[in-house]
Design an enzyme around this catalytic site. Sequence first.
Site, PDB file in Angstrom:
ATOM      1  N   GLY A 218      10.377   1.412  16.027  1.00 30.96           N
ATOM      2  CA  GLY A 218      11.172   0.230  15.684  1.00 30.96           C
ATOM      3  C   GLY A 218      10.836  -0.907  16.625  1.00 30.96           C
ATOM      4  O   GLY A 218      10.271  -0.669  17.699  1.00 30.96           O
TER       5      GLY A 218
ATOM      6  N   HIS B  42       1.687   6.398  17.561  1.00 25.51           N
ATOM      7  CA  HIS B  42       2.082   6.538  16.149  1.00 25.51           C
ATOM      8  C   HIS B  42       1.196   7.563  15.426  1.00 25.51           C
ATOM      9  O   HIS B  42       0.097   7.236  15.001  1.00 25.51           O
ATOM     10  CB  HIS B  42       1.996   5.178  15.439  1.00 25.51           C
ATOM     11  CG  HIS B  42       3.071   4.236  15.867  1.00 25.51           C
ATOM     12  ND1 HIS B  42       4.313   4.229  15.287  1.00 25.51           N
ATOM     13  CD2 HIS B  42       3.099   3.315  16.851  1.00 25.51           C
ATOM     14  CE1 HIS B  42       5.072   3.317  15.882  1.00 25.51           C
ATOM     15  NE2 HIS B  42       4.355   2.748  16.840  1.00 25.51           N
TER      16      HIS B  42
ATOM     17  N   CYS C 236       7.598   6.721  19.248  1.00 26.99           N
ATOM     18  CA  CYS C 236       7.607   5.405  19.887  1.00 26.99           C
ATOM     19  C   CYS C 236       9.037   5.000  20.283  1.00 26.99           C
ATOM     20  O   CYS C 236       9.617   5.603  21.172  1.00 26.99           O
ATOM     21  CB  CYS C 236       6.940   4.375  18.964  1.00 26.99           C
ATOM     22  SG  CYS C 236       6.511   2.875  19.838  1.00 26.99           S
ATOM     23  N   TYR C 237       9.633   4.031  19.608  1.00 25.65           N
ATOM     24  CA  TYR C 237      11.017   3.667  19.931  1.00 25.65           C
ATOM     25  C   TYR C 237      11.936   4.895  19.827  1.00 25.65           C
ATOM     26  O   TYR C 237      12.878   5.043  20.607  1.00 25.65           O
ATOM     27  CB  TYR C 237      11.483   2.554  18.988  1.00 25.65           C
ATOM     28  CG  TYR C 237      12.909   2.101  19.185  1.00 25.65           C
ATOM     29  CD1 TYR C 237      13.305   1.418  20.335  1.00 25.65           C
ATOM     30  CD2 TYR C 237      13.881   2.360  18.213  1.00 25.65           C
ATOM     31  CE1 TYR C 237      14.627   1.010  20.507  1.00 25.65           C
ATOM     32  CE2 TYR C 237      15.197   1.954  18.379  1.00 25.65           C
ATOM     33  CZ  TYR C 237      15.565   1.277  19.521  1.00 25.65           C
ATOM     34  OH  TYR C 237      16.860   0.877  19.707  1.00 25.65           O
TER      35      TYR C 237
ATOM     36  N   LYS D  58       4.732   5.634  -4.862  1.00 21.31           N
ATOM     37  CA  LYS D  58       3.774   5.276  -5.921  1.00 21.31           C
ATOM     38  C   LYS D  58       2.622   6.290  -6.044  1.00 21.31           C
ATOM     39  O   LYS D  58       2.238   6.672  -7.146  1.00 21.31           O
ATOM     40  CB  LYS D  58       3.205   3.889  -5.615  1.00 21.31           C
ATOM     41  CG  LYS D  58       2.389   3.303  -6.728  1.00 21.31           C
ATOM     42  CD  LYS D  58       3.273   2.488  -7.616  1.00 21.31           C
ATOM     43  CE  LYS D  58       2.535   1.772  -8.712  1.00 21.31           C
ATOM     44  NZ  LYS D  58       3.452   0.935  -9.491  1.00 21.31           N
TER      45      LYS D  58
ATOM     46  N   SER E  68       6.323  -0.474 -20.810  1.00 22.50           N
ATOM     47  CA  SER E  68       5.544  -1.699 -20.616  1.00 22.50           C
ATOM     48  C   SER E  68       4.047  -1.417 -20.635  1.00 22.50           C
ATOM     49  O   SER E  68       3.244  -2.328 -20.768  1.00 22.50           O
ATOM     50  CB  SER E  68       5.912  -2.325 -19.272  1.00 22.50           C
ATOM     51  OG  SER E  68       5.398  -1.527 -18.223  1.00 22.50           O
ATOM     52  N   GLY E  69       3.695  -0.140 -20.466  1.00 21.41           N
ATOM     53  CA  GLY E  69       2.277   0.192 -20.340  1.00 21.41           C
ATOM     54  C   GLY E  69       1.846   0.252 -18.882  1.00 21.41           C
ATOM     55  O   GLY E  69       0.751   0.678 -18.572  1.00 21.41           O
ATOM     56  N   GLY E  70       2.737  -0.166 -17.966  1.00 23.33           N
ATOM     57  CA  GLY E  70       2.459  -0.038 -16.532  1.00 23.33           C
ATOM     58  C   GLY E  70       2.627   1.411 -16.090  1.00 23.33           C
ATOM     59  O   GLY E  70       3.167   2.232 -16.847  1.00 23.33           O
ATOM     60  N   VAL E  71       2.176   1.726 -14.870  1.00 20.38           N
ATOM     61  CA  VAL E  71       2.178   3.121 -14.413  1.00 20.38           C
ATOM     62  C   VAL E  71       3.584   3.724 -14.400  1.00 20.38           C
ATOM     63  O   VAL E  71       3.803   4.818 -14.930  1.00 20.38           O
ATOM     64  CB  VAL E  71       1.613   3.225 -12.966  1.00 20.38           C
ATOM     65  CG1 VAL E  71       1.454   4.674 -12.557  1.00 20.38           C
ATOM     66  CG2 VAL E  71       0.310   2.485 -12.842  1.00 20.38           C
ATOM     67  N   ASP E  72       4.537   3.007 -13.814  1.00 22.88           N
ATOM     68  CA  ASP E  72       5.846   3.614 -13.583  1.00 22.88           C
ATOM     69  C   ASP E  72       6.574   3.929 -14.887  1.00 22.88           C
ATOM     70  O   ASP E  72       7.045   5.049 -15.091  1.00 22.88           O
ATOM     71  CB  ASP E  72       6.723   2.708 -12.706  1.00 22.88           C
ATOM     72  CG  ASP E  72       6.022   2.313 -11.417  1.00 22.88           C
ATOM     73  OD1 ASP E  72       5.053   3.009 -11.051  1.00 22.88           O
ATOM     74  OD2 ASP E  72       6.432   1.325 -10.794  1.00 22.88           O
ATOM     75  N   SER E  73       6.662   2.935 -15.770  1.00 23.75           N
ATOM     76  CA  SER E  73       7.407   3.205 -17.008  1.00 23.75           C
ATOM     77  C   SER E  73       6.648   4.226 -17.865  1.00 23.75           C
ATOM     78  O   SER E  73       7.261   5.030 -18.569  1.00 23.75           O
ATOM     79  CB  SER E  73       7.684   1.921 -17.795  1.00 23.75           C
ATOM     80  OG  SER E  73       6.526   1.409 -18.400  1.00 23.75           O
ATOM     81  N   SER E  74       5.327   4.224 -17.782  1.00 23.28           N
ATOM     82  CA  SER E  74       4.550   5.174 -18.588  1.00 23.28           C
ATOM     83  C   SER E  74       4.778   6.608 -18.122  1.00 23.28           C
ATOM     84  O   SER E  74       5.031   7.502 -18.931  1.00 23.28           O
ATOM     85  CB  SER E  74       3.054   4.861 -18.503  1.00 23.28           C
ATOM     86  OG  SER E  74       2.805   3.573 -18.986  1.00 23.28           O
TER      87      SER E  74
ATOM     88  N   GLU F 130       1.590   8.647  12.522  1.00 22.86           N
ATOM     89  CA  GLU F 130       1.602   8.423  11.066  1.00 22.86           C
ATOM     90  C   GLU F 130       0.526   7.460  10.577  1.00 22.86           C
ATOM     91  O   GLU F 130       0.253   7.403   9.383  1.00 22.86           O
ATOM     92  CB  GLU F 130       2.993   7.925  10.626  1.00 22.86           C
ATOM     93  CG  GLU F 130       3.399   6.527  11.084  1.00 22.86           C
ATOM     94  CD  GLU F 130       3.998   6.477  12.499  1.00 22.86           C
ATOM     95  OE1 GLU F 130       3.692   7.365  13.313  1.00 22.86           O
ATOM     96  OE2 GLU F 130       4.741   5.527  12.795  1.00 22.86           O
TER      97      GLU F 130
END
Length: 523
Positions: free
Chosen positions: A58, A181, A85-86, A379, A235-241, A183
């Site tokens: 942080g 870090h 870290c923090y 995602k 919509s044809g986008g990744v998420d809604s598909s 990550e």
Amino acid sequence: MSDIHSERILILDFGSQYTQLIARRVREAKVYCEIFPYNAGLDKVKAFRPKGLILSGGPSSVYDAGAPLVDKAHLELGIPVLGICYGMQLLTHVLGGQVAKSTKREYGKADLIIHKEDGLFNGIGSEFRTPHSALQTVVWMSHGDRIEKMAPGFSVIAHTDNSPTAAMADEQKKFYGVQFHPEVVHTPQGTQMLRNFVYNVCGCKPSWTMASFVDYSVGEIKKALGNKPVICALSGGVDSSVAAVLVNKAVGKQLTSIFVNNGVLRKNEAEKVQQTFKEMGLNLRYVDASAEFLGKLKGVEDPEKKRKIIGTTFIEVFERAAQEAGDAEFLVQGTLYPDVIESVSFKGPSAIIKSHHNVGGLPEKMKLKLIEPLRELFKDEVRAIGRELEMADDIIDRQPFPGPGLAIRILGEVTEQRLAILREADAIVIEVIKKAGLYKDIWQSFAVLLPIKTVGVMGDERTYENVVAVRAVTSQDGMTADWAKLPYDLLETMSNRIINEVKGVNRVVFDISSKPPSTIEWE
Ligand code: XMP
């Protein structure tokens, strides 16, 4: 509770830009984890039943007025803790050690000398080891304050030139702290360190797999829906598909997916989406409302007005289509985990992204209950689920496309004629990028039609035609972006093809602005 969630790690977020990365690394180790804000109530934390706790980094100093501090009760759950870290400074501060305020930041790569090879550092740093050399690995540092005196019970397990206490452990309590870090990709063995923590220290087993997630979700969706009808705005986008295909797998024909042609789609988009989803067996309702949308957009130049018109018209059209499909009680939405996290670091920006992504006001207006099968996922996990569901790469690897579509890429009035020019130019941009194998590495690449004309010469004649701007950006999440350094010969191909093949264009320019201060879309 399903098996995939039985092994859980909890990350408490203290405002680091890297908190989501920690979560993704843990999930890549096939262990489920969630991010809670640092001040999450003890009841909520206990109810999550974590097998281990990670305190994120942080930007604060433990001595700042109002600095986010870890609740001591969170450290008394009898489970292992890793402070990054923090987070390490917090462990020191609240457990009775001393953190030294520093005016100088240590930033960048550092050589970590490991004192003990087991626990967190099991198998780390040994690949270049000669018989008498120390175990050593590269880590990424980004901190101001440092540990002056460790809390009782801790000992140093690694150091760097600048940080005598670069990592520490209280092995009895299974508390660990690292100044660097693990990550970020600049710590090459960081993923292994996090895996060591999750598997060896916390005793988690890998159970979070995409195949088991699909099984689990199908069961949950069935339970939630029973035999009631459900609708989805595709919509044809990744998420809604991916969301639609998952719900389809669970309840099949109970789902009606509604795909609205708003008149500002890309070239051949309407046909491609219909074909793809019909082939996948979805019950798809195609609504061509392009005339209605374009009629309302006539004469409108202000980008905010265009957005409003498209948003409200979409709701009207969708509502009508939904009624025709029957009385649905449920609406599928492709909400993702980053939109859900109520985390200190993402308060601001995620609110913005969210307003873009929500299907503006649909659930409230139509009194629909939400089904959000992707709300636990990042995602990259959504893409993995898409692959698990055998969806085409063409859909899964799609670059994001804004809801208001080409309307915010045509500066000035949206007309059929200007749409036709932009569609052709845009298709060439995408084709050239795809042919060069760059499509997946670029966040978004597209053409913009400018509201000006310039002089050109073609044969012996002077022309007075449109200018197309090409925009290509790299980005992690769309919040910040850099212009993509496309090769000159690729830009040349694009420009030549657009000017030669698209009637009405005599000049192509390339946008070299980053976000901020510019935005990705030109609007
Ligand atoms: P800007 O232009 O603000 O865009 O830098 C950031 C990201 O958001 C996308 N975008 C939208 N997405 N509906 C969407 O679904 C919208 O109204 C919208 N406006 C912008 C944009 O394409 C970029 O990825």
